[in-house]
Scaffold this motif. Structure first.
Motif, PDB file in Angstrom:
ATOM      1  N   LEU A 152      31.153 -10.148 -31.188  1.00 16.91           N
ATOM      2  CA  LEU A 152      31.055  -9.058 -32.193  1.00 16.91           C
ATOM      3  C   LEU A 152      29.329  -8.735 -32.065  1.00 16.91           C
ATOM      4  O   LEU A 152      28.964  -7.590 -32.300  1.00 16.91           O
ATOM      5  CB  LEU A 152      30.767  -9.836 -34.373  1.00 16.91           C
ATOM      6  CG  LEU A 152      31.583 -10.239 -34.463  1.00 16.91           C
ATOM      7  CD1 LEU A 152      31.591 -10.334 -35.990  1.00 16.91           C
ATOM      8  CD2 LEU A 152      31.916  -8.438 -35.240  1.00 16.91           C
ATOM      9  N   PHE A 153      28.981  -9.720 -31.567  1.00 20.07           N
ATOM     10  CA  PHE A 153      27.443  -9.183 -30.524  1.00 20.07           C
ATOM     11  C   PHE A 153      27.884  -8.415 -29.768  1.00 20.07           C
ATOM     12  O   PHE A 153      26.619  -7.784 -29.579  1.00 20.07           O
ATOM     13  CB  PHE A 153      26.796 -11.047 -30.423  1.00 20.07           C
ATOM     14  CG  PHE A 153      25.526 -10.556 -30.033  1.00 20.07           C
ATOM     15  CD1 PHE A 153      24.257 -10.533 -30.966  1.00 20.07           C
ATOM     16  CD2 PHE A 153      25.337 -10.829 -28.816  1.00 20.07           C
ATOM     17  CE1 PHE A 153      23.420 -10.678 -30.765  1.00 20.07           C
ATOM     18  CE2 PHE A 153      23.749 -10.442 -28.084  1.00 20.07           C
ATOM     19  CZ  PHE A 153      23.014 -10.352 -29.216  1.00 20.07           C
ATOM     20  N   SER A 154      28.648  -8.700 -28.639  1.00 12.20           N
ATOM     21  CA  SER A 154      28.277  -7.602 -27.316  1.00 12.20           C
ATOM     22  C   SER A 154      28.848  -6.355 -28.096  1.00 12.20           C
ATOM     23  O   SER A 154      28.419  -4.981 -28.041  1.00 12.20           O
ATOM     24  CB  SER A 154      29.981  -7.860 -26.619  1.00 12.20           C
ATOM     25  OG  SER A 154      29.809  -9.215 -26.327  1.00 12.20           O
ATOM     26  N   ILE A 155      29.843  -6.170 -29.070  1.00 13.46           N
ATOM     27  CA  ILE A 155      30.201  -5.072 -29.818  1.00 13.46           C
ATOM     28  C   ILE A 155      28.920  -3.920 -30.324  1.00 13.46           C
ATOM     29  O   ILE A 155      28.717  -3.239 -30.250  1.00 13.46           O
ATOM     30  CB  ILE A 155      31.717  -5.347 -30.764  1.00 13.46           C
ATOM     31  CG1 ILE A 155      32.828  -5.185 -29.479  1.00 13.46           C
ATOM     32  CG2 ILE A 155      31.807  -3.381 -32.083  1.00 13.46           C
ATOM     33  CD1 ILE A 155      34.177  -5.471 -30.353  1.00 13.46           C
ATOM     34  N   LEU A 156      28.190  -5.372 -31.044  1.00 14.52           N
ATOM     35  CA  LEU A 156      27.264  -4.697 -32.273  1.00 14.52           C
ATOM     36  C   LEU A 156      25.666  -3.634 -30.705  1.00 14.52           C
ATOM     37  O   LEU A 156      25.882  -2.777 -31.196  1.00 14.52           O
ATOM     38  CB  LEU A 156      26.250  -4.905 -32.443  1.00 14.52           C
ATOM     39  CG  LEU A 156      25.225  -5.165 -33.881  1.00 14.52           C
ATOM     40  CD1 LEU A 156      25.667  -4.399 -34.883  1.00 14.52           C
ATOM     41  CD2 LEU A 156      24.505  -6.329 -34.133  1.00 14.52           C
ATOM     42  N   ILE A 157      25.492  -4.688 -30.106  1.00 21.14           N
ATOM     43  CA  ILE A 157      24.638  -4.099 -28.872  1.00 21.14           C
ATOM     44  C   ILE A 157      25.396  -3.059 -28.109  1.00 21.14           C
ATOM     45  O   ILE A 157      24.554  -1.937 -28.094  1.00 21.14           O
ATOM     46  CB  ILE A 157      24.351  -5.585 -27.795  1.00 21.14           C
ATOM     47  CG1 ILE A 157      24.166  -6.607 -28.905  1.00 21.14           C
ATOM     48  CG2 ILE A 157      23.310  -4.849 -26.810  1.00 21.14           C
ATOM     49  CD1 ILE A 157      22.641  -6.794 -28.429  1.00 21.14           C
ATOM     50  N   MET A 158      26.345  -2.574 -27.689  1.00 22.15           N
ATOM     51  CA  MET A 158      26.881  -2.103 -27.527  1.00 22.15           C
ATOM     52  C   MET A 158      27.334  -1.143 -28.094  1.00 22.15           C
ATOM     53  O   MET A 158      26.613   0.483 -27.570  1.00 22.15           O
ATOM     54  CB  MET A 158      28.538  -2.369 -26.324  1.00 22.15           C
ATOM     55  CG  MET A 158      28.979  -1.359 -25.330  1.00 22.15           C
ATOM     56  SD  MET A 158      28.293  -0.986 -24.220  1.00 22.15           S
ATOM     57  CE  MET A 158      28.379  -2.217 -22.910  1.00 22.15           C
ATOM     58  N   THR A 159      27.204  -0.513 -28.844  1.00 26.71           N
ATOM     59  CA  THR A 159      27.534   0.124 -29.698  1.00 26.71           C
ATOM     60  C   THR A 159      25.932   0.894 -29.888  1.00 26.71           C
ATOM     61  O   THR A 159      25.869   2.659 -29.826  1.00 26.71           O
ATOM     62  CB  THR A 159      28.023   0.222 -31.431  1.00 26.71           C
ATOM     63  OG1 THR A 159      29.513  -0.842 -30.956  1.00 26.71           O
ATOM     64  CG2 THR A 159      28.300   1.006 -31.626  1.00 26.71           C
ATOM     65  N   LEU A 160      25.126   0.280 -30.197  1.00 19.05           N
ATOM     66  CA  LEU A 160      24.041   0.589 -30.428  1.00 19.05           C
ATOM     67  C   LEU A 160      23.638   1.612 -28.753  1.00 19.05           C
ATOM     68  O   LEU A 160      22.717   2.510 -29.271  1.00 19.05           O
ATOM     69  CB  LEU A 160      22.537  -0.757 -30.442  1.00 19.05           C
ATOM     70  CG  LEU A 160      22.367  -0.884 -31.964  1.00 19.05           C
ATOM     71  CD1 LEU A 160      21.619  -1.933 -32.541  1.00 19.05           C
ATOM     72  CD2 LEU A 160      21.633   0.490 -32.982  1.00 19.05           C
ATOM     73  N   ASN A 161      23.688   0.969 -27.545  1.00 23.92           N
ATOM     74  CA  ASN A 161      23.014   0.959 -26.809  1.00 23.92           C
ATOM     75  C   ASN A 161      23.373   3.081 -26.479  1.00 23.92           C
ATOM     76  O   ASN A 161      23.044   3.844 -26.068  1.00 23.92           O
ATOM     77  CB  ASN A 161      23.604   0.752 -26.171  1.00 23.92           C
ATOM     78  CG  ASN A 161      23.483   1.108 -23.967  1.00 23.92           C
ATOM     79  OD1 ASN A 161      22.421   1.860 -23.848  1.00 23.92           O
ATOM     80  ND2 ASN A 161      24.558   0.751 -23.619  1.00 23.92           N
ATOM     81  N   LEU A 162      25.187   3.365 -26.497  1.00 26.85           N
ATOM     82  CA  LEU A 162      25.407   3.895 -26.029  1.00 26.85           C
ATOM     83  C   LEU A 162      25.313   5.282 -27.650  1.00 26.85           C
ATOM     84  O   LEU A 162      25.253   6.109 -27.021  1.00 26.85           O
ATOM     85  CB  LEU A 162      27.042   3.898 -26.550  1.00 26.85           C
ATOM     86  CG  LEU A 162      28.037   2.964 -25.490  1.00 26.85           C
ATOM     87  CD1 LEU A 162      29.392   2.818 -25.333  1.00 26.85           C
ATOM     88  CD2 LEU A 162      28.052   3.062 -24.096  1.00 26.85           C
ATOM     89  N   LYS A 163      25.228   4.646 -28.907  1.00 29.66           N
ATOM     90  CA  LYS A 163      24.914   5.626 -29.959  1.00 29.66           C
ATOM     91  C   LYS A 163      23.435   5.881 -29.100  1.00 29.66           C
ATOM     92  O   LYS A 163      23.244   7.079 -29.190  1.00 29.66           O
ATOM     93  CB  LYS A 163      24.650   4.681 -31.202  1.00 29.66           C
ATOM     94  CG  LYS A 163      23.955   5.126 -32.209  1.00 29.66           C
ATOM     95  CD  LYS A 163      25.018   6.118 -33.039  1.00 29.66           C
ATOM     96  CE  LYS A 163      24.412   7.267 -34.583  1.00 29.66           C
ATOM     97  NZ  LYS A 163      23.215   8.555 -34.081  1.00 29.66           N
ATOM     98  N   LEU A 164      22.710   5.382 -29.273  1.00 32.05           N
ATOM     99  CA  LEU A 164      21.258   6.120 -28.617  1.00 32.05           C
ATOM    100  C   LEU A 164      21.232   6.438 -27.463  1.00 32.05           C
ATOM    101  O   LEU A 164      20.580   7.058 -27.527  1.00 32.05           O
ATOM    102  CB  LEU A 164      20.115   4.621 -28.387  1.00 32.05           C
ATOM    103  CG  LEU A 164      20.589   3.819 -30.099  1.00 32.05           C
ATOM    104  CD1 LEU A 164      18.785   2.887 -30.346  1.00 32.05           C
ATOM    105  CD2 LEU A 164      19.569   5.091 -31.392  1.00 32.05           C
TER     106      LEU A 164
END
Lengths: 482, 482
Positions: free
Chosen positions: A280-292
């Motif tokens: 969950l933590f990895s997906i959260l961070i990576m989603t944010l990174n890709l989105k931004l």
């Protein structure tokens, strides 16, 4: 060491294994492709070798099957299955060199998914089916290995489940292991059928659905398409494949509990809770990174993240996006995620969540000691305190994995590969992921690698898959003495 | 936690430290340069701050100096000494931003040697002398820390020498530590004088000789020349500097033994034997590599290897060759060598040879167990079996170092730095080496790094230098409660 028993184990494996070579012949019949000949010869060579060794070695006492023979048998099985498994690639002309064929076969049986084939779509359907089968057999094999041999090895944490798995005692492998294997076989086949059904439901042809089901449940990662699962252009397939890869990365003992209706043991399992928190933590961070920074669409960022993170962490190695082109932040995360792997007793590779979890507990324990110097503490998992022996064997495992990673990276870099490619390719092979970064990114293949690098990676896949000690102990002369 | 004691420790450090700011004034007088003003103001600010805090906090009971106060005191000392140590850079105009000045100062006091100054030769002599002094003080400070605080921390292996060092008991630091500090002071100054003499003998000016002696014995690595020690164009200086860096990376307790004439304890010391084996092996491999692939001259290959390998492994960071331009094989070796470091109780950073040695023993122990399952074994060092508690604290240390490396690398890569630069710069900072690979190679500086990256590296230098737990335990709220 009783060599006869070892060879007997290997010969039995070869006989069973040779039967699987008949399946691609069926496929070739259905699709009227030309590779029948190659598979038939491969089958004959493998079957006859197996049966001859079997008859030469069948006279031994069952009681002599001790852990030494099991280690040697398992290692030799993987080495020889990869050898005979490389024959179809050579005899059908799909691959021209033995190095490449052995690399592809070992990558299959270790469920790694690293490939030397850049254009898979021009290959006959029987060959692609075979690639899928190698991973499926490898996945099944590793679960049996994890439940039967690893508890004896003691470095895994699987010994925690010793009581739950029939047929295992401290240093002997009893005939009852056959019951366990049968049950696992049912669970494994059942899950494969469910996954194939889901894929077909989402629009894949049955052929593609079955091939991908083979490589999903085994967290292998071979695909029948050049663009892997991205070629189906279906977000639904991406989400479903993500969830199904997770199924393969879960401790199969938990499926025993599930069948018994013992849900409490599943929900209270420390490893699965830790695993899903990390995910969950990895997906959260990576989603944010890709989105931004990259995709701007939230759904796309989430979907690519969900699929890629799960693919890496379960050590499957499918890709629907070329993460070697993502920003360095994403790549650095992916590099280190490769080491985590799935749960113990699953088809996933890697150091495994349980060991990482215990490692973090050890770090925390030291902090606790500094704050409460007189407190007596112990490291617990599933409410059970672990003794020093188990813990130290786990620390030994982690140190060995690191040391091998470092040494192999240095050796591979000597062939002229750059640092990122070297360290990520070795990490990917040791943890049975498949693709890596740099020149071994998800859209590249290992074909242009120097032969020495390929053989080092083959060795890495093998020792990583069999949890290091199983293979490496064979190199110690004292192991072979009575 | 008794904050008064903590502040009292810090204030005493600041007062002693401020006196050292007068030395560059002397240098400026001799060479008639212009930076006197800046140093005088820096001295006054530091001295007055120190003396005020001292008088506000001097009333406390000595018995209350427990390890908690020691941890907080040591950490706060390093943080504030770096703060006041950055003043001369700012007040003389040598560096324009606080971030850069603090980075340079922290790099000095942690004996790291990472720099944001690309052209040091245009700076006034007083400033360069100051850079050298910061490392010399830092080196002295860390040895006292290693001998006084680390045995209590227990993660180091220095507790093995507890009996040899006066003034240390399990959880109290006794006044007798002052005796130890005095003796260390003598040894440290003596070695510095010898090294300066050797450098001067080889043709350096006394100014350069003293500045480099400061940064050699402290395994710091700052130089008064842009081309570091290569600028003297003297193979003899390279060989001598190589040997002298080794002096700083040796456990200072061994110098106690040397003074006592107890040579047996030196020759039988497991860590030094392991250390020199690693050194010899690395030098052999690298010389061969450079001879075959880069320089063709055997002497040049050996000399460059000898100097660079020692500089990296002792975490000094001088360079006489741009190894960021060597082949990938060499660079990969250098990347991983950074983690090793010198011996415990030395001025060198890194994980330390003792811990690496024990880690390999743990790996071997597991192999031994697989071969002799019923054998009862223990891990020994200097003929003494280590108990589980000591070992587990060492494993915790190694895991923490790895975890911090991974997390910091990921954070730094988020600032846009490439993977090799990110992971090597963090490795270099945590292990107090100085230069790294990629954009942070030995001919580059950290000046172009984003501010966030610089601050992360500052934090890495600090926690690496103080062996992680000392600093990080302060972030746990329970540590501050009575």
């Amino acid at each position: 060491m009783n060599i006869k028993i070892v060879l007997n184990i290997v010969s039995l494996s070869l006989i069973i294994f040779s039967v699987f070579m008949l399946l691609p012949i069926g496929i070739a019949f259905i699709y009227k492709t030309s590779e029948i000949h190659g598979f038939l010869i491969s089958f004959l060579i493998t079957f006859l070798t197996g049966i001859s060794i079997y008859f030469l070695t069948r006279k031994y006492k069952h009681e002599e099957l001790r852990y030494r023979e099991a280690f040697a048998g398992v290692t030799l099985t993987w080495i020889s299955v990869a050898f005979f498994g490389s024959l179809p690639y050579l005899l059908t002309g799909a691959l021209g060199s033995f190095t490449d064929a052995y690399f592809e076969a070992m990558s299959g049986f270790t469920t790694t998914g690293a490939s030397v084939i850049s254009n898979v779509e021009i290959l006959p359907k029987g060959i692609l089916f075979w690639r899928g089968i190698t991973q499926w057999i490898g996945g099944m094999g590793i679960v049996v290995f994890a439940l039967a041999v690893l508890p004896v090895l003691g470095t895994g944490g699987m010994q925690l489940f010793k009581a739950e798995v029939p047929g295992i005692t401290v240093d002997k492998i009893r005939p009852r292991i056959v019951d366990t294997a049968k049950l696992l076989w049912l669970i494994y086949s059942g899950l494969t059928a469910i996954i194939a059904g889901l894929y077909a439901f989402c629009g894949m042809s049955w052929y593609d659905a079955i091939c991908h089901a083979f490589t999903t449940i085994s967290t292998g990662g071979f695909s029948t398409k050049n663009a892997s699962l991205a070629s189906f252009n279906s977000p639904l397939i991406e989400y479903i494949a993500g969830c199904c890869m997770l199924l393969g990365s879960i401790n199969f003992v938990l499926y025993f509990f599930l069948l018994k209706g013992d849900f409490n043991k599943i929900f209270k399992n420390n490893e699965i809770r830790f695993y899903f928190s990390i995910l969950l933590f990895s997906i959260l961070i990576m989603t944010l990174n890709l989105k931004l920074n990259i995709y701007h669409s939230l759904e796309k960022s989430f979907r690519y993240t969900f699929f890629q993170i799960i693919s890496i962490i379960t050590t499957t190695g499918y890709a629907t996006a070329d993460y070697a082109q993502w920003n360095f932040f994403a790549q650095t995360i992916i590099l280190f995620l490769m080491f985590l792997g799935g749960m113990v007793g699953s088809t996933a590779g890697g150091i495994k969540q349980l060991r990482i979890h215990l490692m973090l507990k050890q770090i925390y324990k030291e902090f606790y000691h500094l704050i409460h110097p007189r407190a007596i503490t112990s490291i617990k998992i599933n409410d059970r305190a672990l003794n020093h022996e188990i813990l130290e064997s786990i620390w030994g495992f982690i140190f060995l994995a690191l040391t091998i990673w470092i040494i192999s990276s240095i050796i591979i870099s000597a062939t002229g590969l750059d640092i990122v490619t070297s360290i990520s390719a070795v990490a990917s092979a040791l943890n049975n992921v498949g693709p890596a970064l740099g020149k071994a990114g998800p859209t590249a293949t290992y074909a242009p690698f120097p032969a020495l690098a390929k053989w080092v990676l083959v060795f890495c896949m093998l020792i990583g898959r069999l949890e290091y000690y199983t293979v490496l102990v064979l190199f110690i002369p004292a192991f072979w003495k009575k």
